[in-house]
Design an enzyme around this catalytic site. Structure first.
Site, PDB file in Angstrom:
ATOM      1  N   GLU A  14      17.223  94.751 -46.811  1.00 33.41           N
ATOM      2  CA  GLU A  14      15.911  95.006 -46.192  1.00 33.41           C
ATOM      3  C   GLU A  14      14.971  95.863 -47.040  1.00 33.41           C
ATOM      4  O   GLU A  14      13.769  95.615 -47.100  1.00 33.41           O
ATOM      5  CB  GLU A  14      16.095  95.703 -44.828  1.00 33.41           C
ATOM      6  CG  GLU A  14      16.533  94.774 -43.718  1.00 33.41           C
ATOM      7  CD  GLU A  14      18.044  94.748 -43.547  1.00 33.41           C
ATOM      8  OE1 GLU A  14      18.768  94.956 -44.540  1.00 33.41           O
ATOM      9  OE2 GLU A  14      18.503  94.503 -42.421  1.00 33.41           O
ATOM     10  N   GLU A  28      24.645  94.215 -39.669  1.00 28.12           N
ATOM     11  CA  GLU A  28      24.441  95.118 -38.531  1.00 28.12           C
ATOM     12  C   GLU A  28      25.183  94.604 -37.287  1.00 28.12           C
ATOM     13  O   GLU A  28      25.715  95.385 -36.504  1.00 28.12           O
ATOM     14  CB  GLU A  28      22.939  95.271 -38.279  1.00 28.12           C
ATOM     15  CG  GLU A  28      22.279  95.973 -39.463  1.00 28.12           C
ATOM     16  CD  GLU A  28      20.780  96.067 -39.349  1.00 28.12           C
ATOM     17  OE1 GLU A  28      20.114  95.016 -39.507  1.00 28.12           O
ATOM     18  OE2 GLU A  28      20.259  97.158 -39.080  1.00 28.12           O
ATOM     19  N   ALA A  44      18.174  88.826 -39.864  1.00 28.54           N
ATOM     20  CA  ALA A  44      17.026  88.386 -39.071  1.00 28.54           C
ATOM     21  C   ALA A  44      16.320  87.237 -39.791  1.00 28.54           C
ATOM     22  O   ALA A  44      16.267  87.216 -41.025  1.00 28.54           O
ATOM     23  CB  ALA A  44      16.063  89.552 -38.882  1.00 28.54           C
TER      24      ALA A  44
HETATM   25  N1  CO8 Z   1      15.883  84.017 -42.640  1.00 33.18           N
HETATM   26  C1  CO8 Z   1      15.487  82.738 -42.610  1.00 33.18           C
HETATM   27  N2  CO8 Z   1      16.020  81.772 -43.378  1.00 33.18           N
HETATM   28  C2  CO8 Z   1      16.997  82.144 -44.222  1.00 33.18           C
HETATM   29  C3  CO8 Z   1      17.474  83.458 -44.313  1.00 33.18           C
HETATM   30  C4  CO8 Z   1      16.866  84.424 -43.456  1.00 33.18           C
HETATM   31  N3  CO8 Z   1      17.279  85.701 -43.408  1.00 33.18           N
HETATM   32  N4  CO8 Z   1      18.426  83.516 -45.252  1.00 33.18           N
HETATM   33  C5  CO8 Z   1      18.570  82.272 -45.729  1.00 33.18           C
HETATM   34  N5  CO8 Z   1      17.705  81.432 -45.113  1.00 33.18           N
HETATM   35  C6  CO8 Z   1      17.520  80.001 -45.350  1.00 33.18           C
HETATM   36  C7  CO8 Z   1      16.794  79.744 -46.648  1.00 33.18           C
HETATM   37  O1  CO8 Z   1      15.415  79.865 -46.489  1.00 33.18           O
HETATM   38  C8  CO8 Z   1      17.235  78.330 -46.930  1.00 33.18           C
HETATM   39  O2  CO8 Z   1      16.491  77.445 -46.121  1.00 33.18           O
HETATM   40  P1  CO8 Z   1      15.675  76.212 -46.819  1.00 33.18           P
HETATM   41  O3  CO8 Z   1      16.736  75.366 -47.440  1.00 33.18           O
HETATM   42  O4  CO8 Z   1      14.992  75.584 -45.653  1.00 33.18           O
HETATM   43  O5  CO8 Z   1      14.779  76.836 -47.802  1.00 33.18           O
HETATM   44  C9  CO8 Z   1      18.668  78.291 -46.423  1.00 33.18           C
HETATM   45  O6  CO8 Z   1      18.792  79.395 -45.515  1.00 33.18           O
HETATM   46  C10 CO8 Z   1      19.679  78.483 -47.529  1.00 33.18           C
HETATM   47  O7  CO8 Z   1      19.341  79.671 -48.199  1.00 33.18           O
HETATM   48  P2  CO8 Z   1      19.144  79.732 -49.794  1.00 33.18           P
HETATM   49  O8  CO8 Z   1      18.707  78.416 -50.328  1.00 33.18           O
HETATM   50  O9  CO8 Z   1      18.274  80.912 -50.094  1.00 33.18           O
HETATM   51  O10 CO8 Z   1      20.647  79.992 -50.237  1.00 33.18           O
HETATM   52  P3  CO8 Z   1      21.140  80.733 -51.543  1.00 33.18           P
HETATM   53  O11 CO8 Z   1      22.615  80.544 -51.565  1.00 33.18           O
HETATM   54  O12 CO8 Z   1      20.349  80.333 -52.728  1.00 33.18           O
HETATM   55  O13 CO8 Z   1      20.794  82.290 -51.290  1.00 33.18           O
HETATM   56  C11 CO8 Z   1      20.756  84.338 -50.017  1.00 33.18           C
HETATM   57  C12 CO8 Z   1      21.446  82.994 -50.283  1.00 33.18           C
HETATM   58  C13 CO8 Z   1      20.859  85.237 -51.263  1.00 33.18           C
HETATM   59  C14 CO8 Z   1      21.454  85.017 -48.858  1.00 33.18           C
HETATM   60  C15 CO8 Z   1      19.273  84.107 -49.706  1.00 33.18           C
HETATM   61  O14 CO8 Z   1      19.158  83.086 -48.725  1.00 33.18           O
HETATM   62  C16 CO8 Z   1      18.608  85.340 -49.134  1.00 33.18           C
HETATM   63  O15 CO8 Z   1      18.298  86.258 -49.872  1.00 33.18           O
HETATM   64  N6  CO8 Z   1      18.362  85.335 -47.810  1.00 33.18           N
HETATM   65  C17 CO8 Z   1      17.731  86.456 -47.150  1.00 33.18           C
HETATM   66  C18 CO8 Z   1      18.723  87.557 -46.838  1.00 33.18           C
HETATM   67  C19 CO8 Z   1      18.018  88.765 -46.297  1.00 33.18           C
HETATM   68  O16 CO8 Z   1      17.154  89.356 -46.909  1.00 33.18           O
HETATM   69  N7  CO8 Z   1      18.423  89.209 -45.072  1.00 33.18           N
HETATM   70  C20 CO8 Z   1      17.864  90.332 -44.394  1.00 33.18           C
HETATM   71  C21 CO8 Z   1      16.868  89.852 -43.397  1.00 33.18           C
HETATM   72  S1  CO8 Z   1      15.929  91.189 -42.682  1.00 33.18           S
HETATM   73  C22 CO8 Z   1      16.947  91.752 -41.461  1.00 33.18           C
HETATM   74  O17 CO8 Z   1      18.030  91.268 -41.202  1.00 33.18           O
HETATM   75  C23 CO8 Z   1      16.359  92.874 -40.699  1.00 33.18           C
HETATM   76  C24 CO8 Z   1      17.106  93.187 -39.416  1.00 33.18           C
HETATM   77  C25 CO8 Z   1      16.401  94.235 -38.595  1.00 33.18           C
HETATM   78  C26 CO8 Z   1      15.077  93.717 -38.067  1.00 33.18           C
HETATM   79  C27 CO8 Z   1      15.042  93.721 -36.612  1.00 33.18           C
HETATM   80  C28 CO8 Z   1      13.902  92.781 -36.121  1.00 33.18           C
HETATM   81  C29 CO8 Z   1      14.060  92.302 -34.701  1.00 33.18           C
END
Ligand code: CO8
Length: 256
Positions: free
Chosen positions: A130, A110, A63
């Site tokens: 999460e 998921e 998400a």
């Molecule tokens: N949301 C928004 N933007 C994201 C996400 C995300 N989940 N993941 C990555 N991005 C973006 C980053 O912000 C970045 O953008 P910018 O360059 O503009 O800052 C770009 O993608 C590249 O990401 P990174 O620079 O962070 O790349 P890395 O290789 O350094 O890191 C990671 C990769 C480890 C995957 C890191 O991006 C990360 O931790 N991302 C988040 C992953 C996460 O926590 N996912 C779970 C989200 S919660 C969820 O899915 C809940 C679902 C149920 C909820 C239901 C609601 C309707």
């Protein structure tokens, strides 16, 4: 377009197209995903689907943490519902393959769990981070993961929030196959072709029997299985299947 929806012969391709955000699912993406899945469901010419992520880094990082998750917090007491998808709210019995091409986290995992077959690239990382964000995997993760793998390993992934690599995912039965990144789509297409060779009504009935039956007692499940089997008996496809066996040739199914 946040989702690219393509049709090639009998196969639907659904590509999450936000590579700059590691294919995170924002509201627009979820809306377009919902539309694409419904079109796939309703098009009689489509028999199998492949879901993948654009680019070579991620299937989906889940998400969108910058927009969708905060939005959900704001509207949580209002009568608004997330557009129906296979994550929640949309029943779809046509077989779906997740072509997992890299990071597959949170809602990304998921989504893959809501598919029937999962092919992962060697460099894939899969997990549900999460819990480290103070939320739970609310797109079916707490329910589907322990139904796909053991409760023991599901608890480890869900509670510790640490991703696992593709080989570990294969070892615990979370993915069907691990291949080099360049071959993920090739293998997904081979499997989709096979899904277009078998009886499409039978494949849908098998998916429905498995998906609904898992909740039932064995007795109730066997009843469901029999009802679905009786629905297949007498179909043109069943007659073609039997005839092709007698004539020692490949069947030509029509989905009728
Ligand atoms: N949301 C928004 N933007 C994201 C996400 C995300 N989940 N993941 C990555 N991005 C973006 C980053 O912000 C970045 O953008 P910018 O360059 O503009 O800052 C770009 O993608 C590249 O990401 P990174 O620079 O962070 O790349 P890395 O290789 O350094 O890191 C990671 C990769 C480890 C995957 C890191 O991006 C990360 O931790 N991302 C988040 C992953 C996460 O926590 N996912 C779970 C989200 S919660 C969820 O899915 C809940 C679902 C149920 C909820 C239901 C609601 C309707």
């Amino acid at each position: 377009m946040a989702i690219i929806f393509e049709k090639k012969e009998k196969v639907a391709y659904i590509t999450i197209n936000r590579p700059e955000a590691l294919n995170a699912l924002d509201l627009q993406t979820v809306k377009e995903l919902s539309q694409a899945l419904m079109e796939f469901r309703d098009d009689d010419g489509l028999w199998a689907g492949i879901i993948t992520g654009a680019g070579d880094k991620a299937f989906s990082a889940g998400a969108d943490l910058k927009t969708l998750v905060p939005f959900m917090g704001e509207i949580k007491d209002k009568p608004w519902q997330v557009p129906p998808t296979i994550l929640r709210g949309l029943e779809l019995w046509k077989p779906l393959i997740a072509a997992i091409n890299g990071l597959t986290l949170g809602g990304g995992l998921e989504l893959a769990l809501a598919c029937d077959l999962r092919i992962a690239s060697e460099n894939a990382l899969l997990g549900t981070p999460e819990v480290g964000l103070g939320v739970l995997p609310g797109w079916g993760g707490t329910q589907r993961l322990p139904r796909v793998i053991s409760r023991c390993k599901a608890a480890e992934i869900l509670l510790l929030g640490m991703p696992i690599d593709a080989q570990e995912a294969y070892r615990i039965g979370l993915v069907n196959k691990v291949v080099p990144a360049a071959q993920v789509m090739e293998v997904a297409e081979q499997w989709a072709s096979q899904l277009c060779r078998v009886g499409p009504l039978a494949a849908r009935a098998i998916k429905e029997a498995m998906s609904r039956g898992v909740e039932f007692t064995l007795e109730h499940g066997l009843k469901l299985e029999w009802e679905l089997e009786m629905g297949l008996f007498g179909t043109e496809d069943m007659q073609e299947g039997i005839k092709s066996f007698a004539e020692k040739r490949r069947p030509k199914f029509q989905g009728k």
